[in-house]
Design a protein around this motif. Structure first.
Motif, PDB file in Angstrom:
ATOM      1  N   ALA A   7       0.676  -1.121   0.082  1.00 28.06           N
ATOM      2  CA  ALA A   7      -0.061  -0.211  -0.020  1.00 28.06           C
ATOM      3  C   ALA A   7       0.822   1.035   0.001  1.00 28.06           C
ATOM      4  N   SER A   8       2.200   1.173   0.665  1.00 26.26           N
ATOM      5  CA  SER A   8       2.964   2.377   0.625  1.00 26.26           C
ATOM      6  C   SER A   8       4.208   2.208   0.861  1.00 26.26           C
ATOM      7  N   LEU A   9       5.076   2.740   0.590  1.00 28.81           N
ATOM      8  CA  LEU A   9       6.716   2.761   0.700  1.00 28.81           C
ATOM      9  C   LEU A   9       7.183   3.918   0.893  1.00 28.81           C
ATOM     10  N   SER A  10       8.001   4.204   1.921  1.00 25.81           N
ATOM     11  CA  SER A  10       9.031   5.450   2.158  1.00 25.81           C
ATOM     12  C   SER A  10      10.026   4.930   2.816  1.00 25.81           C
ATOM     13  N   TRP A  11      11.182   5.871   2.723  1.00 26.80           N
ATOM     14  CA  TRP A  11      12.395   5.464   3.627  1.00 26.80           C
ATOM     15  C   TRP A  11      11.993   4.382   5.045  1.00 26.80           C
ATOM     16  N   GLY A  12      12.369   3.578   5.080  1.00 23.90           N
ATOM     17  CA  GLY A  12      12.422   2.769   6.244  1.00 23.90           C
ATOM     18  C   GLY A  12      10.941   2.391   6.945  1.00 23.90           C
ATOM     19  N   GLY A  70      16.932  -2.120  -2.148  1.00 24.61           N
ATOM     20  CA  GLY A  70      16.892  -0.919  -1.242  1.00 24.61           C
ATOM     21  C   GLY A  70      16.964   0.259  -1.886  1.00 24.61           C
ATOM     22  N   MET A  71      16.680   1.501  -1.511  1.00 28.85           N
ATOM     23  CA  MET A  71      16.461   2.855  -2.198  1.00 28.85           C
ATOM     24  C   MET A  71      17.540   3.245  -3.123  1.00 28.85           C
ATOM     25  N   SER A  72      18.910   3.027  -2.660  1.00 29.64           N
ATOM     26  CA  SER A  72      19.836   3.169  -3.104  1.00 29.64           C
ATOM     27  C   SER A  72      20.909   1.899  -3.891  1.00 29.64           C
ATOM     28  N   GLU A  73      20.054   0.939  -3.635  1.00 34.40           N
ATOM     29  CA  GLU A  73      20.512  -0.421  -4.208  1.00 34.40           C
ATOM     30  C   GLU A  73      21.674  -0.985  -3.696  1.00 34.40           C
ATOM     31  N   ALA A  74      21.735  -0.729  -2.170  1.00 29.14           N
ATOM     32  CA  ALA A  74      22.948  -1.056  -1.484  1.00 29.14           C
ATOM     33  C   ALA A  74      23.108  -2.561  -1.087  1.00 29.14           C
ATOM     34  N   LEU A  75      21.903  -3.112  -1.338  1.00 23.27           N
ATOM     35  CA  LEU A  75      21.723  -4.552  -0.849  1.00 23.27           C
ATOM     36  C   LEU A  75      21.989  -5.561  -2.201  1.00 23.27           C
ATOM     37  N   VAL A  92      12.632 -14.219 -11.807  1.00 23.49           N
ATOM     38  CA  VAL A  92      13.144 -13.293 -10.663  1.00 23.49           C
ATOM     39  C   VAL A  92      13.379 -11.945 -11.299  1.00 23.49           C
ATOM     40  N   LEU A  93      13.055 -10.833 -10.349  1.00 27.70           N
ATOM     41  CA  LEU A  93      13.318  -9.496 -10.838  1.00 27.70           C
ATOM     42  C   LEU A  93      14.084  -9.058  -9.717  1.00 27.70           C
ATOM     43  N   VAL A  94      15.114  -8.584  -9.995  1.00 29.48           N
ATOM     44  CA  VAL A  94      16.137  -7.786  -8.983  1.00 29.48           C
ATOM     45  C   VAL A  94      15.903  -6.149  -9.220  1.00 29.48           C
ATOM     46  N   LEU A  95      15.382  -5.255  -8.677  1.00 29.20           N
ATOM     47  CA  LEU A  95      15.152  -4.073  -8.647  1.00 29.20           C
ATOM     48  C   LEU A  95      15.509  -3.016  -7.625  1.00 29.20           C
ATOM     49  N   GLN A  96      15.706  -1.892  -7.897  1.00 29.35           N
ATOM     50  CA  GLN A  96      15.569  -0.833  -7.082  1.00 29.35           C
ATOM     51  C   GLN A  96      14.098  -0.980  -6.264  1.00 29.35           C
ATOM     52  N   THR A  97      14.215  -0.541  -4.711  1.00 28.16           N
ATOM     53  CA  THR A  97      12.911  -0.928  -4.242  1.00 28.16           C
ATOM     54  C   THR A  97      11.944  -0.299  -4.549  1.00 28.16           C
ATOM     55  N   GLU A  98      11.719   1.016  -4.800  1.00 30.08           N
ATOM     56  CA  GLU A  98      10.653   1.816  -5.523  1.00 30.08           C
ATOM     57  C   GLU A  98      10.070   0.874  -6.669  1.00 30.08           C
ATOM     58  N   LYS A  99      11.040   0.664  -7.723  1.00 28.16           N
ATOM     59  CA  LYS A  99      10.463  -0.162  -8.845  1.00 28.16           C
ATOM     60  C   LYS A  99      10.244  -1.444  -8.803  1.00 28.16           C
ATOM     61  N   LYS A 113       1.333 -15.226  -9.126  1.00 24.47           N
ATOM     62  CA  LYS A 113       1.316 -15.755  -7.880  1.00 24.47           C
ATOM     63  C   LYS A 113       2.782 -15.351  -7.594  1.00 24.47           C
ATOM     64  N   VAL A 114       2.667 -14.119  -6.866  1.00 23.93           N
ATOM     65  CA  VAL A 114       4.074 -13.574  -6.770  1.00 23.93           C
ATOM     66  C   VAL A 114       4.404 -13.231  -5.322  1.00 23.93           C
ATOM     67  N   GLY A 115       5.706 -13.121  -5.057  1.00 21.96           N
ATOM     68  CA  GLY A 115       6.140 -13.188  -3.592  1.00 21.96           C
ATOM     69  C   GLY A 115       7.221 -12.172  -3.818  1.00 21.96           C
ATOM     70  N   GLY A 116       7.672 -11.523  -2.732  1.00 17.40           N
ATOM     71  CA  GLY A 116       8.653 -10.587  -2.682  1.00 17.40           C
ATOM     72  C   GLY A 116       9.450 -10.457  -1.643  1.00 17.40           C
ATOM     73  N   VAL A 117      10.587  -9.951  -1.453  1.00 19.42           N
ATOM     74  CA  VAL A 117      11.404  -9.416  -0.145  1.00 19.42           C
ATOM     75  C   VAL A 117      11.971  -8.025  -0.822  1.00 19.42           C
ATOM     76  N   PHE A 118      11.606  -7.194   0.376  1.00 18.12           N
ATOM     77  CA  PHE A 118      12.007  -5.757   0.153  1.00 18.12           C
ATOM     78  C   PHE A 118      12.595  -5.128   1.010  1.00 18.12           C
ATOM     79  N   HIS A 119      13.713  -4.432   0.740  1.00 17.21           N
ATOM     80  CA  HIS A 119      14.944  -3.681   1.762  1.00 17.21           C
ATOM     81  C   HIS A 119      14.400  -2.151   1.515  1.00 17.21           C
ATOM     82  N   SER A 120      13.895  -1.354   2.779  1.00 15.36           N
ATOM     83  CA  SER A 120      13.303  -0.131   2.473  1.00 15.36           C
ATOM     84  C   SER A 120      14.135   1.143   2.791  1.00 15.36           C
ATOM     85  N   THR A 121      15.428   0.773   3.181  1.00 16.90           N
ATOM     86  CA  THR A 121      16.306   1.885   3.444  1.00 16.90           C
ATOM     87  C   THR A 121      17.367   1.732   2.356  1.00 16.90           C
ATOM     88  N   CYS A 122      18.624   2.129   2.406  1.00 20.94           N
ATOM     89  CA  CYS A 122      19.751   2.144   1.542  1.00 20.94           C
ATOM     90  C   CYS A 122      19.654   1.167   0.600  1.00 20.94           C
TER      91      CYS A 122
END
Length: 122
Positions: A7-12, A70-75, A92-99, A113-122
């Motif tokens: 529903a929403s994403l912002s830093w952290g 991550g937002m800056s693709e540090a992961l 598999v799709l590997v992208l910057q977190t907002e994308k 039938k999609v799953g995901g893991v998301f890092h919301s900071t760096c």
């Protein structure tokens, strides 16, 4: 069972539709979501996402996995992790977190039938 919309994403901070929890990093799959606690598998930015981070989501029978770096693709996402998913017949799709979130939501809306893991900071 469908994959829940992010529903929403912002830093952290991430919110998943239908869930009252605010996540920093999260895992989502058809019918559920939870905190992605890196301490469970010893994950760090480098070498990054390990197959152990994804097993729980893979076991739900997803056909596509979206990884938000991550937002800056540090992961990092090592080739061995991508290979693990492909060997399990998962796209598999590997992208910057907002994308990644936008792509995940688009796939979920189409009934994939999609799953995901998301890092919301760096």
């Amino acid at each position: 069972m469908s994959s829940p919309e992010i529903a929403s994403l912002s830093w952290g901070q991430m919110k998943v539709k239908g869930c009252s929890t605010t996540y920093k990093d999260c895992k989502v799959w058809p019918g559920g979501s939870r905190t992605w606690d890196w301490r469970e598998t010893g994950t760090n930015h480098s070498p990054g996402v390990q197959p152990a981070d994804l097993e729980e989501v893979v076991k739900t029978g997803v056909k596509t996995m979206v990884i938000g770096r991550g937002m800056s693709e540090a992961l990092q996402v090592p080739p061995s992790t991508v290979d693990y998913l492909k060997k399990n017949g998962i796209d598999v799709l590997v992208l910057q977190t907002e994308k990644a979130v936008a792509e995940y939501n688009a796939l979920a809306a189409r009934g994939v039938k999609v799953g995901g893991v998301f890092h919301s900071t760096c």
